[in-house]
Structures are given as structure tokens and as C-alpha cells.
Design a protein around this motif. Structure first.
Motif, PDB file in Angstrom:
ATOM      1  N   MET A  12       0.841  -1.185   0.000  1.00 46.83           N
ATOM      2  CA  MET A  12       0.000   0.000   0.000  1.00 46.83           C
ATOM      3  C   MET A  12       0.884   1.245   0.000  1.00 46.83           C
ATOM      4  N   ILE A  13       0.567   2.157  -0.879  1.00 50.17           N
ATOM      5  CA  ILE A  13       1.312   3.418  -0.959  1.00 50.17           C
ATOM      6  C   ILE A  13       0.896   4.315   0.198  1.00 50.17           C
ATOM      7  N   LYS A  14       1.899   4.913   0.839  1.00 49.30           N
ATOM      8  CA  LYS A  14       1.647   5.832   1.950  1.00 49.30           C
ATOM      9  C   LYS A  14       2.015   7.237   1.500  1.00 49.30           C
ATOM     10  N   ILE A  15       1.054   8.147   1.618  1.00 49.14           N
ATOM     11  CA  ILE A  15       1.235   9.535   1.201  1.00 49.14           C
ATOM     12  C   ILE A  15       1.025  10.445   2.401  1.00 49.14           C
ATOM     13  N   ASN A  63      -9.770  16.943  -1.230  1.00 49.27           N
ATOM     14  CA  ASN A  63      -9.674  16.317  -2.549  1.00 49.27           C
ATOM     15  C   ASN A  63      -8.542  15.291  -2.596  1.00 49.27           C
ATOM     16  N   LEU A  64      -7.411  15.610  -1.995  1.00 49.99           N
ATOM     17  CA  LEU A  64      -6.308  14.642  -1.952  1.00 49.99           C
ATOM     18  C   LEU A  64      -6.737  13.384  -1.199  1.00 49.99           C
ATOM     19  N   LYS A  65      -7.389  13.564  -0.077  1.00 48.66           N
ATOM     20  CA  LYS A  65      -7.844  12.403   0.709  1.00 48.66           C
ATOM     21  C   LYS A  65      -8.851  11.562  -0.076  1.00 48.66           C
ATOM     22  N   LYS A  66      -9.771  12.234  -0.730  1.00 49.85           N
ATOM     23  CA  LYS A  66     -10.813  11.543  -1.504  1.00 49.85           C
ATOM     24  C   LYS A  66     -10.205  10.640  -2.574  1.00 49.85           C
ATOM     25  N   TYR A  67      -9.296  11.182  -3.374  1.00 53.03           N
ATOM     26  CA  TYR A  67      -8.754  10.404  -4.487  1.00 53.03           C
ATOM     27  C   TYR A  67      -7.720   9.377  -4.046  1.00 53.03           C
ATOM     28  N   ALA A  68      -6.986   9.651  -2.996  1.00 50.16           N
ATOM     29  CA  ALA A  68      -6.046   8.650  -2.481  1.00 50.16           C
ATOM     30  C   ALA A  68      -6.811   7.449  -1.930  1.00 50.16           C
ATOM     31  N   LYS A  69      -7.882   7.711  -1.214  1.00 55.57           N
ATOM     32  CA  LYS A  69      -8.674   6.617  -0.643  1.00 55.57           C
ATOM     33  C   LYS A  69      -9.344   5.787  -1.727  1.00 55.57           C
ATOM     34  N   LYS A  70      -9.759   6.433  -2.832  1.00 60.32           N
ATOM     35  CA  LYS A  70     -10.347   5.687  -3.955  1.00 60.32           C
ATOM     36  C   LYS A  70      -9.349   4.688  -4.527  1.00 60.32           C
ATOM     37  N   LYS A  71      -8.055   5.028  -4.445  1.00 66.88           N
ATOM     38  CA  LYS A  71      -6.998   4.138  -4.951  1.00 66.88           C
ATOM     39  C   LYS A  71      -6.570   3.120  -3.898  1.00 66.88           C
ATOM     40  N   GLY A  72      -7.080   3.267  -2.686  1.00 68.29           N
ATOM     41  CA  GLY A  72      -6.692   2.353  -1.615  1.00 68.29           C
ATOM     42  C   GLY A  72      -5.387   2.741  -0.945  1.00 68.29           C
ATOM     43  N   LYS A  94      -2.973   4.950   1.736  1.00 70.33           N
ATOM     44  CA  LYS A  94      -3.038   5.552   3.064  1.00 70.33           C
ATOM     45  C   LYS A  94      -2.554   6.999   2.914  1.00 70.33           C
ATOM     46  N   ILE A  95      -3.288   7.956   3.481  1.00 72.53           N
ATOM     47  CA  ILE A  95      -2.925   9.361   3.317  1.00 72.53           C
ATOM     48  C   ILE A  95      -3.210  10.144   4.598  1.00 72.53           C
ATOM     49  N   LYS A  96      -2.329  11.077   4.886  1.00 73.96           N
ATOM     50  CA  LYS A  96      -2.557  12.021   5.986  1.00 73.96           C
ATOM     51  C   LYS A  96      -2.090  13.389   5.506  1.00 73.96           C
ATOM     52  N   ILE A  97      -2.955  14.392   5.700  1.00 70.79           N
ATOM     53  CA  ILE A  97      -2.668  15.735   5.221  1.00 70.79           C
ATOM     54  C   ILE A  97      -2.622  16.717   6.384  1.00 70.79           C
ATOM     55  N   GLU A  98      -1.561  17.488   6.422  1.00 73.09           N
ATOM     56  CA  GLU A  98      -1.413  18.583   7.379  1.00 73.09           C
ATOM     57  C   GLU A  98      -1.871  19.862   6.685  1.00 73.09           C
ATOM     58  N   THR A  99      -2.721  20.632   7.357  1.00 73.81           N
ATOM     59  CA  THR A  99      -3.136  21.908   6.782  1.00 73.81           C
ATOM     60  C   THR A  99      -2.411  23.037   7.511  1.00 73.81           C
ATOM     61  N   GLN A 100      -1.941  23.985   6.715  1.00 72.35           N
ATOM     62  CA  GLN A 100      -1.290  25.161   7.269  1.00 72.35           C
ATOM     63  C   GLN A 100      -2.116  26.358   6.811  1.00 72.35           C
ATOM     64  N   GLY A 101      -3.146  26.655   7.599  1.00 73.61           N
ATOM     65  CA  GLY A 101      -4.093  27.692   7.210  1.00 73.61           C
ATOM     66  C   GLY A 101      -4.153  28.830   8.205  1.00 73.61           C
ATOM     67  N   ASP A 157       5.842   7.066   1.374  1.00 73.77           N
ATOM     68  CA  ASP A 157       6.485   6.787   0.091  1.00 73.77           C
ATOM     69  C   ASP A 157       6.695   8.078  -0.695  1.00 73.77           C
ATOM     70  N   ILE A 158       5.788   9.022  -0.514  1.00 75.02           N
ATOM     71  CA  ILE A 158       5.865  10.296  -1.239  1.00 75.02           C
ATOM     72  C   ILE A 158       5.162  11.387  -0.433  1.00 75.02           C
ATOM     73  N   VAL A 159       5.605  12.614  -0.675  1.00 70.86           N
ATOM     74  CA  VAL A 159       5.032  13.792  -0.013  1.00 70.86           C
ATOM     75  C   VAL A 159       4.419  14.678  -1.093  1.00 70.86           C
ATOM     76  N   ILE A 160       3.225  15.196  -0.820  1.00 66.60           N
ATOM     77  CA  ILE A 160       2.593  16.155  -1.731  1.00 66.60           C
ATOM     78  C   ILE A 160       2.498  17.502  -1.022  1.00 66.60           C
ATOM     79  N   PHE A 161       3.098  18.523  -1.620  1.00 68.10           N
ATOM     80  CA  PHE A 161       2.927  19.896  -1.158  1.00 68.10           C
ATOM     81  C   PHE A 161       1.939  20.551  -2.113  1.00 68.10           C
ATOM     82  N   ALA A 162       0.712  20.742  -1.684  1.00 65.99           N
ATOM     83  CA  ALA A 162      -0.293  21.469  -2.466  1.00 65.99           C
ATOM     84  C   ALA A 162      -0.370  22.848  -1.832  1.00 65.99           C
ATOM     85  N   VAL A 163       0.511  23.727  -2.293  1.00 65.23           N
ATOM     86  CA  VAL A 163       0.699  25.005  -1.609  1.00 65.23           C
ATOM     87  C   VAL A 163       0.840  26.161  -2.595  1.00 65.23           C
TER      88      VAL A 163
END
Length: 104
Positions: free
Chosen positions: A1-4, A23-32, A34-41, A58-64
Motif C-alpha cells: 500500500m502506498i503511503k502519502i 480532494n487529496l484524501k478523496k482520491y487517495a482513498k479511492k486508490k486504496g 493511506k494518506i494524511k494531510i497537514e493543513t497550514q491555514g 512513500d511520497i510527499v505532496i505539497f499542495a501550496v
């Protein structure tokens, strides 16, 4: 399982920060994946990632659209950088880009 793990942060720190995270959580979960997102708001850092979660990802996504606070925590990791509006419009494509980076 990919961990994001990821960080979302927009300039105002309100709508796009949270919409991108969802949106990141929604689409990662559709693929099966594991994802955890930190918000900096506007409310500061929420759902702060533990160093062990970052290290095990396995990978980090910066949506910033601004600087990631405490970015040194992610040193040495594969990082996909995208804007928040790109993720809000097409979260599926962002997850697919992350997959492609893992196969490089």
C-alpha cells in the motif's frame, strides 16, 4: 500500500487549503492508499504530521501557494509540488502524478 503525506496551504489560509486537503484524501482513498494531510491555514498548523509518518511515507505532496512551515522535516523525501487550485480542480490528476513519481 502506498503511503502519502502532504501539506496544503493557500495564501489566505482558508478555503483552498481545506478543499485541497479533502480532494487529496478523496482520491487517495479511492486508490486504496493511506494518506494524511497537514493543513497550514489561518488557524495555524492542524493535523500536524509526526516525523515517523513523514519518514514512513512513500511520497510527499505539497499542495501550496506559499511557503511550507517547517519544511526541513521533509528533507530527503520525494516531493510533488503543486498549487492548491490545481488540486481543487483535479485531485485525481495530482494523485496520478504522485504515482508516476514513485515509478521514476
Amino acid at each position: 500500500m502506498i503511503k502519502i503525506v502532504g501539506v496544503t496551504a493557500c495564501i489566505a489560509g482558508v478555503a483552498h487549503t481545506y478543499m485541497a486537503a479533502e480532494n487529496l484524501k478523496k482520491y487517495a482513498k479511492k486508490k486504496g492508499y493511506k494518506i494524511k494531510i497537514e493543513t497550514q491555514g489561518a488557524m495555524g498548523i492542524e493535523n500536524r504530521l509526526k516525523q515517523s509518518e513523514i519518514d514512513n511515507a512513500d511520497i510527499v505532496i505539497f499542495a501550496v501557494d506559499t511557503m511550507v512551515r517547517d519544511a526541513d522535516r521533509f528533507e530527503g523525501k520525494k516531493i510533488l509540488k503543486v498549487g492548491t487550485s490545481e488540486v481543487v480542480k483535479d485531485g485525481k490528476s495530482t494523485i496520478e502524478k504522485a504515482e508516476a513519481m514513485l515509478n521514476e
